[in-house]
Design an enzyme around this catalytic site. Structure first.
Site, mmCIF file in Angstrom:
data_model
loop_
_atom_site.group_PDB
_atom_site.id
_atom_site.type_symbol
_atom_site.label_atom_id
_atom_site.label_comp_id
_atom_site.label_asym_id
_atom_site.label_seq_id
_atom_site.Cartn_x
_atom_site.Cartn_y
_atom_site.Cartn_z
ATOM 1 N N HIS A 85 0.841 -1.198 0.000
ATOM 2 C CA HIS A 85 0.000 0.000 0.000
ATOM 3 C C HIS A 85 0.879 1.253 0.000
ATOM 4 O O HIS A 85 2.003 1.236 0.516
ATOM 5 C CB HIS A 85 -0.923 0.005 1.216
ATOM 6 C CG HIS A 85 -2.112 -0.905 1.058
ATOM 7 N ND1 HIS A 85 -2.958 -1.209 2.094
ATOM 8 C CD2 HIS A 85 -2.588 -1.559 -0.029
ATOM 9 C CE1 HIS A 85 -3.929 -2.013 1.655
ATOM 10 N NE2 HIS A 85 -3.717 -2.246 0.370
ATOM 11 N N ASP A 87 1.200 3.884 1.628
ATOM 12 C CA ASP A 87 1.777 4.453 2.855
ATOM 13 C C ASP A 87 2.806 3.524 3.502
ATOM 14 O O ASP A 87 3.243 3.767 4.628
ATOM 15 C CB ASP A 87 0.679 4.834 3.858
ATOM 16 C CG ASP A 87 -0.238 3.685 4.211
ATOM 17 O OD1 ASP A 87 -0.522 2.846 3.335
ATOM 18 O OD2 ASP A 87 -0.686 3.614 5.376
ATOM 19 N N HIS A 88 3.205 2.502 2.788
ATOM 20 C CA HIS A 88 4.257 1.594 3.278
ATOM 21 C C HIS A 88 5.413 1.462 2.288
ATOM 22 O O HIS A 88 6.422 0.850 2.611
ATOM 23 C CB HIS A 88 3.650 0.214 3.596
ATOM 24 C CG HIS A 88 2.656 0.277 4.717
ATOM 25 N ND1 HIS A 88 2.932 -0.144 6.009
ATOM 26 C CD2 HIS A 88 1.390 0.779 4.751
ATOM 27 C CE1 HIS A 88 1.882 0.088 6.779
ATOM 28 N NE2 HIS A 88 0.931 0.640 6.044
ATOM 29 N N HIS A 221 -0.520 2.389 13.061
ATOM 30 C CA HIS A 221 -1.347 3.584 12.860
ATOM 31 C C HIS A 221 -2.115 3.974 14.117
ATOM 32 O O HIS A 221 -3.318 4.240 14.080
ATOM 33 C CB HIS A 221 -2.323 3.352 11.696
ATOM 34 C CG HIS A 221 -1.671 3.068 10.380
ATOM 35 N ND1 HIS A 221 -0.609 3.801 9.895
ATOM 36 C CD2 HIS A 221 -1.929 2.131 9.442
ATOM 37 C CE1 HIS A 221 -0.250 3.325 8.700
ATOM 38 N NE2 HIS A 221 -1.012 2.308 8.412
HETATM 39 ZN ZN ZN Z 1 -2.372 -1.033 4.248
#
Ligand code: ZN
Length: 238
Positions: A85, A87-88, A221
Site C-alpha cells: 500500500h 503508505d508503506h 497507525h
Molecule cells: Zn495497508
C-alpha cells in the site's frame, strides 16, 4: 493523515475523524541494514489523498530520519515491505540498491488489484527500473532473529515482523494486520481489507504469536502508541 475512526476499527464510530501516524523501522543487523516499510511519499499523498490532509513535519523524510541516526540511504541493504500500500512503500525509490523482500502474492496483487484496492496501491514507484525483488512465500526467517509471519486479510500477501534481540523482549510489528492496540484487544480489523475473515484470523494469530514469543506489540497507525515509541536518533538497543 486524517481518517475516519471506522477506518481504524471497521464500522466503529463512523464520522469521527482522527490523525494517525505512518512510519518505518530501521534494523541494524549483522547481515546488513534492513528497513521495514518506508512510509508515504508526501507529493503522492497530497495528490491522491488530499482529503486525508497528509502532514509531514520538518525532519520526517526518510533520508532525514536516517541521517539523525548516522545512516545514509546507500547503507540500506534490504527493504522489507509488510505489504505494498502507498503508505508503506513511498520511500522505497530512495534506495535503488536495496533488495526488496515482499510476499510473491502481494506483488502480484499490487500489479493487478481488485478495483476497490486501486487507490491503496496507487503509488507504484516502488516498482522502479532498478528494483531487485526477493519474493517470499510462507512464514520465513529472513535473517537471524528476523521472522516474517503471514497475516493476510488486510491484503492478500501481508507479512508481520518479529524481531528477537538479546537485550529486550521480542518486538512484534503487526503491519496493517492490526492498525492499533485497540484493534488487537477487540479483534477488530481495519475498515480497509481484502478479506475480512482472513483478517480476523490474522489478529488472532498475532495474539498467539505474542504469547508464544512473549513479544511486545508495535502497531503502525495508533497515535497514542506511537507517542510512546522511540524515534530517531533514539533506538531500541539489542
Ligand atoms: Zn495497508
Amino acid at each position: 493523515m486524517l481518517i475516519d475512526r471506522s477506518q481504524l476499527l471497521w464500522n466503529v464510530d463512523c464520522g469521527v475523524r482522527l490523525r494517525f501516524p505512518i512510519y518505518g523501522v530501521l534494523i541494524d543487523h549483522a547481515e546488513g541494514v534492513f528497513l521495514f516499510d518506508t512510509g508515504y511519499d508526501l507529493g503522492h499523498a497530497q495528490r491522491v489523498f488530499a482529503h486525508e490532509e497528509p502532514i509531514q513535519q520538518p525532519g520526517e523524510t526518510v533520508a532525514e530520519q536516517l541521517s539523525f541516526s548516522g545512516y545514509r540511504p546507500e547503507d540500506v541493504k534490504y527493504i522489507v515491505n509488510s505489504h505494498l500500500h502507498f503508505d508503506h512503500v513511498g520511500g522505497n525509490r530512495h534506495f535503488p540498491a536495496a533488495t526488496v523482500l515482499v510476499n510473491k502474492r502481494e506483488l502480484r496483487q499490487a500489479k493487478v488489484p481488485e478495483s476497490f484496492e486501486r487507490y491503496a496501491y496507487s503509488d507504484q514507484t516502488f516498482d522502479h527500473s532498478d528494483v531487485r525483488y526477493e519474493l517470499l512465500e510462507g512464514d520465513t526467517e529472513i535473517a537471524r532473529g528476523l521472522r516474517l509471519f503471514e497475516t493476510p486479510g488486510h491484503t492478500v500477501g501481508h507479512y508481520s515482523l518479529l524481531i528477537e534481540t538479546t537485550s529486550r523482549p521480542p518486538m512484534l510489528f503487526t503491519g496493517d494486520a492490526a492498525y492499533s492496540m485497540e484493534g488487537i484487544e477487540r479483534e477488530i480489523i481495519s475498515g480497509f481489507h481484502n478479506d475480512p475473515t482472513a483478517g480476523v484470523r490474522s489478529i488472532k494469530r498475532l495474539r498467539q504469536l505474542a504469547r508464544k514469543y512473549e513479544a511486545e506489540f508495535f502497531v503502525p497507525h495508533d497515535m497514542e502508541a506511537y507517542r510512546g515509541y522511540r524515534r530517531a536518533p533514539e533506538s531500541y538497543d539489542g
